[in-house]
Design a protein around this motif. Sequence first.
Motif, PDB file in Angstrom:
ATOM      1  N   PRO A   1       0.822  -1.228   0.000  1.00 36.39           N
ATOM      2  CA  PRO A   1       0.000   0.000   0.000  1.00 36.39           C
ATOM      3  C   PRO A   1       0.848   1.267   0.000  1.00 36.39           C
ATOM      4  N   LYS A   2       0.285   2.331  -0.552  1.00 36.05           N
ATOM      5  CA  LYS A   2       0.997   3.604  -0.652  1.00 36.05           C
ATOM      6  C   LYS A   2       1.374   4.168   0.712  1.00 36.05           C
ATOM      7  N   SER A   3       0.597   3.812   1.735  1.00 32.36           N
ATOM      8  CA  SER A   3       0.857   4.334   3.069  1.00 32.36           C
ATOM      9  C   SER A   3       2.235   3.934   3.591  1.00 32.36           C
ATOM     10  N   LEU A   4       2.778   2.817   3.080  1.00 33.40           N
ATOM     11  CA  LEU A   4       4.106   2.402   3.517  1.00 33.40           C
ATOM     12  C   LEU A   4       5.136   3.480   3.212  1.00 33.40           C
ATOM     13  N   TYR A   5       4.986   4.133   2.067  1.00 37.66           N
ATOM     14  CA  TYR A   5       5.984   5.096   1.617  1.00 37.66           C
ATOM     15  C   TYR A   5       5.732   6.512   2.126  1.00 37.66           C
ATOM     16  N   THR A   6       4.774   6.628   3.047  1.00 35.13           N
ATOM     17  CA  THR A   6       4.547   7.923   3.711  1.00 35.13           C
ATOM     18  C   THR A   6       4.511   7.747   5.226  1.00 35.13           C
ATOM     19  N   CYS A   7       5.123   6.660   5.709  1.00 39.10           N
ATOM     20  CA  CYS A   7       5.118   6.360   7.145  1.00 39.10           C
ATOM     21  C   CYS A   7       6.193   7.202   7.836  1.00 39.10           C
ATOM     22  N   ASP A   8       5.786   8.128   8.676  1.00 41.93           N
ATOM     23  CA  ASP A   8       6.754   9.050   9.267  1.00 41.93           C
ATOM     24  C   ASP A   8       7.479   8.481  10.486  1.00 41.93           C
ATOM     25  N   THR A   9       7.099   7.275  10.946  1.00 46.26           N
ATOM     26  CA  THR A   9       7.779   6.677  12.098  1.00 46.26           C
ATOM     27  C   THR A   9       8.777   5.593  11.690  1.00 46.26           C
ATOM     28  N   LEU A  10       8.752   5.175  10.430  1.00 49.68           N
ATOM     29  CA  LEU A  10       9.571   4.051   9.974  1.00 49.68           C
ATOM     30  C   LEU A  10      11.061   4.409  10.009  1.00 49.68           C
ATOM     31  N   VAL A  11      11.836   3.572  10.712  1.00 50.50           N
ATOM     32  CA  VAL A  11      13.276   3.786  10.859  1.00 50.50           C
ATOM     33  C   VAL A  11      14.073   2.753  10.072  1.00 50.50           C
ATOM     34  N   ASP A  12      13.577   1.510  10.044  1.00 57.56           N
ATOM     35  CA  ASP A  12      14.302   0.410   9.412  1.00 57.56           C
ATOM     36  C   ASP A  12      13.332  -0.377   8.527  1.00 57.56           C
ATOM     37  N   LEU A  13      13.603  -0.432   7.225  1.00 61.91           N
ATOM     38  CA  LEU A  13      12.721  -1.111   6.271  1.00 61.91           C
ATOM     39  C   LEU A  13      13.515  -2.149   5.476  1.00 61.91           C
ATOM     40  N   THR A  14      13.026  -3.408   5.500  1.00 61.69           N
ATOM     41  CA  THR A  14      13.637  -4.483   4.725  1.00 61.69           C
ATOM     42  C   THR A  14      12.571  -5.149   3.867  1.00 61.69           C
TER      43      THR A  14
END
Length: 468
Positions: A148-161
Amino acid sequence: MGFLSCWYFLWDIIHNDKHLSTLPETEGSQIIETRICALSDDLLLQILRYVPTKEAVATSVLSKRWRYVWTMVPRLEFKDDGSESVGWFIEKSLQLHKAPKLDSLIVELGLHCPVDVDVGKLVENAVNRDVEDLDFKLLWTAEPTRFPKSLYTCDTLVDLTLSNQILVDVSSPACLPSLLYLSLHYVVYKDEESLVRLLSSSPVLKWLTVHRHEDDNLKTFTVKVSSLETLFYMTSWRKLDEVEVDEVEVDEVEDAYLIESLVIDSPALTYLTLVDVCEDYCLIENMPCIDVADIGFVDNPSEKFLRSLSSVIHLHLFLTKSMVACCNTIKFSRLIEFYFRPDDLVDWLEPLMFLLQNSPKLKSLTIDAKTGGLPPSWNQPSAIPECLSSHLEIFGWRGYGGREDEKHVMTYILANSKCLKTVEISLLATCNLEETQKEFESMPRISTSSRLLFPSQMICRFYGITLS
């Protein structure tokens, strides 16, 4: 309290109470259970966050005290064990999970996992709960999954794999203001713009790891991130050679020889690792701060690419034919540690001497050359490299085979390295240790304090054993 601290705490409860050892097993178990149940919720949560969610959920049947503890654990980890109900279990676990904030969500779905698992819904759930660490690995046989597009606007995400059957589709403006660590393992990209948008939306990104496969839809991989400090980049394919061309269709050959490129423009980069870079063109636009570089196979490095490494302090270099011509023109003014591994098809002794001449501050040199490769030709340099006469302290050779050319190099380095302290030699199985050791001891050494260490001696040194 960390993982080890938590378990040491439990170990003290279970094993260090002498009174428990004098009680019947049933009564002792009841006391242990009572004491563990008496621990604070915070401590129990610290313990449960280090176990897979399946095991954490199982603790709910222990007693009323444990029934809802797992629902407040801020970290969830789901790994497919081959069960057809894995999707149902993940969905129900998230429904029952009550923690106001989800720090970490790890999901790994295997080859036989039902493809109807709604991973988009899982991502939405995590984003809505201010997730900081998100790790999805989809190994199933379904088509690459779009998140979902919301993944790429998540302002709390620090580490993405993101790994394997995932489609990176960033079609609209993205914003990841907290993202520090990004790992992309064998994913598929909708297009080059999706990659560009993803990276440009991460203004504080420090660490990028990339593993690529041949069918990821990209011809140009561009890393343009002003904040990036560490980059690991690896491809998993090689260009077709002449033997293979006759075995494939014409259109496949044409696809294999399309121009591909890797472009790096990251002025803050200090640590670079490139492994099996098979692109036709590797361009480094801006990399003035690089301290550590690990350069594996790079198919077509330009002189500009190699010059961009001139500021390194630690260099691990796989020398290919296309690099040889540049070895006498590039100065490594800050280089202190150098691991030199030439390709089997390279006459490497002269390039090595050029590199030593151009590395005046070098303190540690390791040669890793296979004896089965092209026999190098030895021509003694007209001038002794400054690093040998003034700085080199550690010299190592992995896979030393005792050939004449190798003996010439070894004799030259021992005879001219005034500051040498340690020489570590790893011999090929075909070498006789005693004979080789005698040869080395007979070689003239200008540094009388240097130590010669062979495999058995290095093992003894590791374990603190003194040889007689």
